[in-house]
Write a protein that holds these residues in place. Structure first.
Motif, short mmCIF file in Angstrom:
data_model
loop_
_atom_site.label_atom_id
_atom_site.label_comp_id
_atom_site.label_asym_id
_atom_site.label_seq_id
_atom_site.Cartn_x
_atom_site.Cartn_y
_atom_site.Cartn_z
N ALA A 1 87.42 97.77 60.75
CA ALA A 1 86.38 98.80 60.67
C ALA A 1 85.08 98.30 61.29
O ALA A 1 84.37 99.06 61.96
N SER A 2 84.76 97.04 61.08
CA SER A 2 83.52 96.49 61.65
C SER A 2 83.57 96.42 63.16
O SER A 2 82.52 96.31 63.82
N LEU A 3 84.76 96.48 63.73
CA LEU A 3 84.93 96.49 65.19
C LEU A 3 85.08 97.89 65.75
O LEU A 3 85.14 98.08 66.97
N GLY A 4 85.19 98.89 64.86
CA GLY A 4 85.39 100.26 65.32
C GLY A 4 86.81 100.55 65.78
O GLY A 4 87.03 101.41 66.64
N ILE A 5 87.80 99.86 65.20
CA ILE A 5 89.20 100.08 65.57
C ILE A 5 89.61 101.48 65.12
O ILE A 5 89.25 101.94 64.04
N THR A 6 90.40 102.17 65.95
CA THR A 6 90.85 103.53 65.64
C THR A 6 92.36 103.57 65.46
O THR A 6 93.09 102.69 65.93
N SER A 7 92.84 104.62 64.80
CA SER A 7 94.26 104.72 64.44
C SER A 7 95.16 104.77 65.65
O SER A 7 96.29 104.26 65.62
N ASP A 8 94.71 105.36 66.77
CA ASP A 8 95.57 105.47 67.95
C ASP A 8 95.85 104.10 68.57
O ASP A 8 96.85 103.94 69.29
N GLN A 9 95.00 103.11 68.29
CA GLN A 9 95.22 101.78 68.87
C GLN A 9 96.43 101.08 68.26
O GLN A 9 96.99 100.16 68.87
N TYR A 10 96.86 101.51 67.07
CA TYR A 10 98.05 100.90 66.46
C TYR A 10 99.31 101.24 67.25
O TYR A 10 100.26 100.45 67.28
N LYS A 11 99.34 102.41 67.89
CA LYS A 11 100.49 102.76 68.74
C LYS A 11 100.54 101.86 69.97
O LYS A 11 101.61 101.42 70.40
N LEU A 12 99.38 101.57 70.53
CA LEU A 12 99.30 100.67 71.69
C LEU A 12 99.78 99.27 71.32
O LEU A 12 100.55 98.64 72.06
N VAL B 1 80.68 107.80 58.57
CA VAL B 1 80.75 107.89 60.03
C VAL B 1 82.14 108.36 60.44
O VAL B 1 83.12 108.13 59.73
N PRO B 2 82.27 109.02 61.61
CA PRO B 2 83.59 109.34 62.13
C PRO B 2 84.36 108.07 62.46
O PRO B 2 83.78 106.98 62.62
N GLU B 3 85.68 108.20 62.59
CA GLU B 3 86.54 107.05 62.85
C GLU B 3 86.06 106.26 64.06
O GLU B 3 85.90 106.81 65.15
N GLY B 4 85.80 104.97 63.85
CA GLY B 4 85.42 104.08 64.93
C GLY B 4 83.97 104.12 65.34
O GLY B 4 83.50 103.23 66.06
N GLU B 5 83.20 105.10 64.89
CA GLU B 5 81.82 105.26 65.35
C GLU B 5 80.86 104.58 64.36
O GLU B 5 80.08 105.22 63.66
N VAL B 6 80.91 103.26 64.37
CA VAL B 6 80.17 102.47 63.37
C VAL B 6 78.85 101.91 63.90
O VAL B 6 78.11 101.27 63.17
#
Length: 398
Positions: A89-100, A149-154
């Motif tokens: 979360a502190s890096l702004g990781i998003t859920s779609d990156q887990y598929k990558l 905050v929205p996902e990843g927008e930290v």
């Protein structure tokens, strides 16, 4: 919980995967960065990639998670998941990156293990991956929601309003929001990420504990310069030490981190070494404001008094608490610090009250040694918490 059909497959193949996990993760990162080179330049720590520490951390987390599913099928390894989710979360990781990550990780597994990777094996390890990934995605969604905050927008821009030279290698920076509003509250012991653009155009991110009181309208971080020697010089710490001055702007994340005080009045042991004192300072500030008659044992180790960042502040905060005691150890003690002991921290002589909760922050070998001493003193493993900055290479004993 791992399914009945996958459990025997994971049990049978974990030794094989574990033996090759280092090679698998090295190949995974090579594939990932070939596909998305911007991740290496703008998200991942280039120093940790070069040293191999990030690969070791990923390998350890996967193997540890699979082992915990086998050894404790009725529980989920929340301590491991909590640390990882806060870091993500502190890096702004998003859920779609887990598929990558999934795509490149399983391609690496197939390349390394070859014919051993049957459809049954792929299905079982796919289940392990998504059990871990979905748990992290859910945890990170809650963290983003709590941060508002929205996902990843930290990220937010903050101004440096003060800079203080704490030691020859440590500088603190007081930060405020550019719109003049209060910086925002946080839980004592949490950290923020700082995103810095380097001369080659790369953007690198590092985590720094908030070392002020959670109720302050401004935030403070303390940055220790990582000098070259046994390892590479710290890119971000060197940049901040050489160029960051009052009036400059920094890109800073919302606060995250799970090394936080419990909501009770139980006794505490705060153990730190070097710049690991910073989350403990925030806890001490919080305790001083609360004015609770709480038993607090504070232990700090450093190379020498001149290297002890925030030494006078730490002493003052301990004195302000009605039932607190400070114990100091220095590798190179000097005159003028009669209450400090020489050499390695020794907790064997400390009186540890019942119901004690311990918090550790400092170099990994230091924390391992202190944790082992505390376990031998009879302190339960679940009562010992720690913070690791950078890849978490300590995954055992949770």
């Amino acid at each position: 919980m791992l399914s009945e059909q996958s459990t025997p497959v994971i049990r049978a193949t974990l030794p094989l995967v574990g033996a090759a996990i280092g090679e698998i993760t090295r190949l995974f990162y090579a594939k990932l960065f070939e596909d998305r080179p911007e991740l290496l330049r703008h998200v991942f720590n280039r120093g940790n990639q070069a040293s191999g520490e990030q690969q070791k951390a990923l390998a350890g987390s996967i193997a540890a998670f699979a082992g915990m599913l086998l050894d404790h099928p009725e529980t989920r390894p929340d301590s491991l998941l909590s640390r990882v989710s806060h870091k993500h979360a502190s890096l702004g990781i998003t859920s779609d990156q887990y598929k990558l990550v999934h795509r490149h990780l399983f391609a690496a597994i197939g390349d390394v293990l070859g014919d051993a990777v049957t459809e049954e094996v792929v299905a079982a390890w796919d289940e392990v991956y998504w059990l871990m990934a979905n748990a992290l995605i859910a945890a990170e969604a809650r963290l983003y929601q709590d941060a508002g905050v929205p996902e990843g927008e930290v990220w937010q821009r903050m101004e440096i309003v003060e800079r203080h030279e704490e030691t020859p290698d440590a500088a603190s920076f007081v930060l405020r929001r550019t719109d003049g509003a209060p910086a925002g509250s946080f839980r004592p012991g949490q950290y923020v990420s700082v995103r810095v653009e380097l001369p080659d155009g790369a953007i690198q991110i590092r985590q720094y504990s908030l070392s002020c009181a959670p109720t302050d309208h401004r935030w403070r971080i303390t940055v220790k310069r990582v000098r070259g020697g046994a390892g590479p010089e710290g890119e971000v710490s060197a940049r901040l030490h050489e160029h960051a001055r009052a009036g400059d702007l920094l890109t800073v994340s919302a606060p995250f981190g799970d090394l936080v005080l419990p909501e009770d009045d139980g006794p505490l042991l705060l153990v730190s070494a070097g710049v690991g004192v910073t989350p403990m300072l925030s806890m001490l500030h919080h305790l001083a404001v609360q004015e609770r008659a709480r038993r607090v044992i504070v232990v700090h180790a450093d190379r020498a008094p001149v290297d002890h960042a925030h030494r006078d502040e730490q002493r003052r905060l301990v004195r302000e608490l009605p039932d607190a005691r400070l114990h100091l150890w220095y590798d190179e003690p000097r005159a003028g610090v009669p209450d400090a002991s020489p050499g390695r921290v020794d907790v064997s002589g400390l009186r540890l009250p019942e119901g004690l909760t311990a918090y550790l922050c400092g170099p990994l070998p230091f924390m391992r040694a202190v944790r082992g001493d505390l376990l031998r003193r009879g302190l339960p493993a679940q009562a010992i918490h720690y913070e690791v900055f950078g890849p978490d290479l300590w995954l055992g004993g949770e």
